[in-house]
Design a protein around this motif. Structure first.
Motif, mmCIF file in Angstrom:
data_model
loop_
_atom_site.group_PDB
_atom_site.id
_atom_site.type_symbol
_atom_site.label_atom_id
_atom_site.label_comp_id
_atom_site.label_asym_id
_atom_site.label_seq_id
_atom_site.Cartn_x
_atom_site.Cartn_y
_atom_site.Cartn_z
ATOM 1 N N ILE A 504 -28.031 45.129 -167.869
ATOM 2 C CA ILE A 504 -27.024 45.009 -169.052
ATOM 3 C C ILE A 504 -26.082 43.697 -168.498
ATOM 4 O O ILE A 504 -25.753 43.623 -167.441
ATOM 5 N N PHE A 505 -25.495 43.155 -169.613
ATOM 6 C CA PHE A 505 -24.531 42.228 -169.349
ATOM 7 C C PHE A 505 -22.977 42.718 -169.007
ATOM 8 O O PHE A 505 -22.816 43.670 -169.760
ATOM 9 N N LYS A 506 -22.518 42.262 -168.178
ATOM 10 C CA LYS A 506 -21.202 42.808 -167.648
ATOM 11 C C LYS A 506 -20.111 41.700 -167.984
ATOM 12 O O LYS A 506 -18.905 42.014 -168.044
ATOM 13 N N TYR A 508 -19.365 37.477 -169.914
ATOM 14 C CA TYR A 508 -19.774 36.055 -170.166
ATOM 15 C C TYR A 508 -18.671 35.051 -170.650
ATOM 16 O O TYR A 508 -17.558 35.764 -170.889
ATOM 17 N N LEU A 517 -23.330 33.469 -167.971
ATOM 18 C CA LEU A 517 -23.648 34.913 -168.146
ATOM 19 C C LEU A 517 -23.708 35.709 -166.810
ATOM 20 O O LEU A 517 -24.259 35.107 -165.880
ATOM 21 N N LYS A 518 -23.277 36.533 -166.802
ATOM 22 C CA LYS A 518 -23.218 37.682 -165.689
ATOM 23 C C LYS A 518 -23.942 39.127 -166.029
ATOM 24 O O LYS A 518 -23.466 39.428 -167.074
ATOM 25 N N TRP A 519 -24.753 39.732 -165.274
ATOM 26 C CA TRP A 519 -25.231 40.907 -165.625
ATOM 27 C C TRP A 519 -25.741 41.864 -164.492
ATOM 28 O O TRP A 519 -25.400 41.358 -163.188
ATOM 29 N N GLN A 553 -27.842 37.167 -160.029
ATOM 30 C CA GLN A 553 -27.196 37.905 -161.299
ATOM 31 C C GLN A 553 -26.114 37.143 -162.244
ATOM 32 O O GLN A 553 -25.386 37.639 -162.786
ATOM 33 N N ILE A 570 -31.432 40.247 -171.602
ATOM 34 C CA ILE A 570 -31.822 40.250 -170.343
ATOM 35 C C ILE A 570 -32.877 41.334 -170.073
ATOM 36 O O ILE A 570 -32.305 42.351 -170.616
ATOM 37 N N SER A 585 -29.177 45.562 -174.035
ATOM 38 C CA SER A 585 -29.338 44.039 -173.127
ATOM 39 C C SER A 585 -29.043 42.877 -173.753
ATOM 40 O O SER A 585 -29.703 41.854 -173.558
#
Length: 688
Positions: A504-506, A508, A517-519, A553, A570, A585
């Motif tokens: 899951i994205f945490k 952006y 982007l960070k996930w 990530q 993702i 996601s």
């Protein structure tokens, strides 16, 4: 006519300045000498050339510069009070006796007939004959004029201006008298342009049997010299020409231009040193500097081959070879080369450096084939090679190949197994035995039943069987059926049917035209990689922008367009190639970028001093924002720019005639984009 026919063999069919073009034009060339300026010209149409010989040529000289400054009021002088025409035939007789090229020119102008290859019959053939004859007159005349400037002047195609001053620069205008349909041409030159003609370069000699091949750089000098002369000497002091007439290049074609010119000099004997030097001859009859002398001597060709006599096999990878060659012929050769192939037809490869002429043995230990075919080549001093018949060498082999390494594989969701491994390096490798077991304590079975050629293999397993793993190993086999130790056992997990948990994205961020982007990674243990995907909002198809097989990530996407809305997804992939769900996601991002857009891909400014203008040319980057127009600001370097032109987006070139000489101008080009995005300014500096 006999002189004409002898010279016909040396005609240069393509002349640098006189190529046929659609519009008839006077083509002009000039050269500054120490105290005078010489001119040469010709019309680039055979028909108009013939007419011009009757009309004559006129030359006007315009003084352009004096003491480095532009003359305020151009000073124009007619150098030909009477048009220049070929002198009458009687006046040519003395020159013809000592100048063959003058004979060619006189024949082309005054001859009643001119030989044309191939007889034709009928009215149409007569017309064709006349056209062919005119072309031959034209071509031979231009060639002869290039070879004799004195004859060119006598024909009215050349002029010597001795009324010139060292502090002035002139524009010479040459035109056909009272013939406006033939375009006149100009040439700007002054005595300050005088320079010594350079010696031709890359002058080399390659010796052969009773001959020497001489070569030199033709491409660089073909616009300077119409011919060349090679001189030869026995003692390096007294040189004489190798030919009675200068050498010209008959191989230079418009579609296949020559880079090098060649001349073959025959020798009476070998092993005698000769000295050679070279100079060029311009179309004005000037000789260039002479090149540095080079030396060469003939070398005898080889006629006796060497013969392989015997061999001794040391082991499966090493052999000693012996051969025979007459000792009295050793001085005629550079040495020997040994060649090897795995069959009598080849291809053969050289396996040795040049072996000295006195040697008769070689130890080869770089690895042998099951069957080896050796040949020996004698290398002459002119690099000629004479190769022997082949000799078969077959070593006894009881040693198996080395143990295969690098075995790896994967099983997909359909139960298809793909194996691969590092190939063995043995030359006598036959293939591999593929061994398989369904359980750790089960005996391995050969599933291919013969040697498999290649280093990858495709198999299948049943996903309904209860075993969760499958086991493979391979063994190498050579041509004599020696089998290696088996490889290490490869254990493969059978695929499951449960996809991995979704990442899951945490967070952006959209900044400076980039999306970061960070996930959070999937918590499933059998995940082998991730796929980061993107699409424009409203579209159905996802595009993978990053395949991830490590622990990162975070990713920055810099291939986005300003003001567009993108969706990112993702997904995770497990060992069974199952993918996680997209349901939770995805993330939607709007891109905002205020960085000026580079729009201009090409920008060029050319100062055309002859026509008193600067020509600007540009082009735009394709697949970018549409350009509606262009604003151009202009200034002299060091002063503020001001708006000079407003143009439409379909304009790509512009001329500036508001100029002053010896000034440095700056042009600032700013495109106007349909998207209202800021466009990057491009600055061009032109010295006029």
């Amino acid at each position: 006519m006999s002189k004409f026919k002898l010279l016909a063999l040396f005609v240069l069919l393509t002349c640098i300045a006189y190529s046929q073009t659609k519009d008839a034009t006077v083509m002009v060339n000039a050269r500054a000498q120490k105290d005078k300026i010489v001119l040469r010209w010709a019309v680039n149409s055979a028909i108009e050339w013939q007419k011009a010989n009757t009309k004559g040529f006129v030359i006007n000289r315009v003084t352009v510069l004096r003491d480095g400054k532009v003359v305020p009021k151009l000073e124009k002088v007619l150098l030909t009070p009477k048009p220049l025409r070929p002198e009458v035939l009687d006046s040519w007789m003395d020159l013809i006796q000592k100048d063959n090229y003058a004979a060619v020119i006189a024949q082309s102008i005054y001859g009643k007939s001119f030989d044309v290859t191939g007889a034709k019959e009928g009215e149409l053939s007569r017309i064709i004959n006349m056209a062919d004859e005119l072309d031959q007159r034209y071509t031979f005349a231009l060639y002869a004029a290039d070879m004799s400037f004195t004859a060119a002047v006598k024909a009215g195609w050349g002029f010597v201006d001795t009324t010139v001053k060292t502090n002035e620069v002139y524009a010479y205008q040459v035109a056909v008298f009272e013939t406006p349909k033939v375009k006149k041409s100009s040439y700007m030159i002054g005595l300050k342009d005088y320079s010594v003609l350079p010696a031709p370069t890359d002058f080399m000699a390659i010796p052969d049997d009773k001959k020497v091949l001489l070569s030199w750089d033709y491409e660089t000098f073909k616009r300077i010299y119409s011919s060349f002369m090679v001189e030869k000497s026995d003692d390096g002091i007294n040189f004489t020409p190798v030919s009675k007439i200068p050498l010209v290049n008959l191989n230079d074609k418009a579609d296949r231009p020559s880079k090098t010119m060649y001349y073959v000099d025959t020798l009476s004997v070998n092993d005698k040193i000769y000295h050679y030097r070279l100079f060029g001859i311009s179309s004005f009859g000037e000789k260039s500097e002479v090149s540095k002398p080079i030396t060469a001597k003939g070398v005898s060709s080889i006629s006796i081959p060497a013969r392989l006599m015997d061999y001794v096999i040391i082991n499966s990878n090493e052999v000693n070879l012996e051969w025979d060659y007459p000792k009295e012929s050793e001085d005629l050769i550079q040495g020997f080369e040994i060649n090897l192939a795995d069959n009598d037809r080849g291809p053969y490869k050289v396996i040795s450096k040049i072996i000295p002429p006195s040697e008769r043995k070689l130890n080869y230990k770089e690895g042998l084939y099951p069957s080896n075919y050796f040949t020996i080549a004698v290398i002459g001093k002119n690099n000629q090679r004479l190769t022997s018949q082949s000799m078969l060498v077959q070593p006894i082999d009881s040693i198996p190949p080395s143990k295969p390494i690098g075995l790896e594989g994967v099983i997909d969701s359909l139960g298809i197994v793909r194996l691969k491994w590092k190939p063995n390096q043995e030359k006598d490798l036959r293939g591999y035995r593929i061994l398989k077991a369904n359980n750790a304590d089960e005996e391995f079975v050969d599933i291919y039943h013969q040697s498999y050629v290649g280093n990858d293999y495709k198999d299948s397993v049943s996903l309904k069987m209860t075993n969760s793993k499958v086991y493979y190993k391979i063994a190498a086999e050579d041509m004599r059926f020696n089998v290696s130790d088996p490889s290490d056992v490869l254990v493969l997990d059978k695929p499951d049917k449960i996809p991995p948990a979704a990442p899951i994205f945490k967070d952006y961020d959209s900044k400076d035209g980039k999306v970061t982007l960070k996930w959070i990674r999937s918590y499933s243990e059998d995940v082998t990689g991730y796929s980061l995907r993107r699409r424009e909002k409203g579209q159905e198809k996802w595009l993978e922008i990053k395949s991830i097989n490590d622990t990162i990530q975070e990713f920055t996407d810099d291939r986005v367009q300003n003001k567009k809305v993108y969706q990112y997804a993702i997904v995770a992939r497990d060992k069974s190639n199952l993918w996680s769900s997209l349901e939770h996601s995805t993330v939607t991002v709007t891109v905002l970028d205020f960085t000026p857009v580079k729009t201009i891909s090409f920008l060029q400014g050319i100062a055309d001093r002859e026509n008193k203008k600067i020509i600007l040319s540009w082009d735009y980057i394709k697949n970018k924002d549409k350009v509606l127009g262009m604003s151009i600001y202009k200034n002299v370097k060091g002063t503020p720019p001001t708006l000079w032109r407003e143009l439409n987006g379909d304009v790509f070139t512009l001329e500036d005639k508001s100029l002053k000489i010896n000034m440095e101008y700056e042009y600032h080009l700013i495109p106007n984009l349909e998207s209202n995005n800021p466009a990057k300014e491009e600055v061009l500096t032109v010295v006029y």
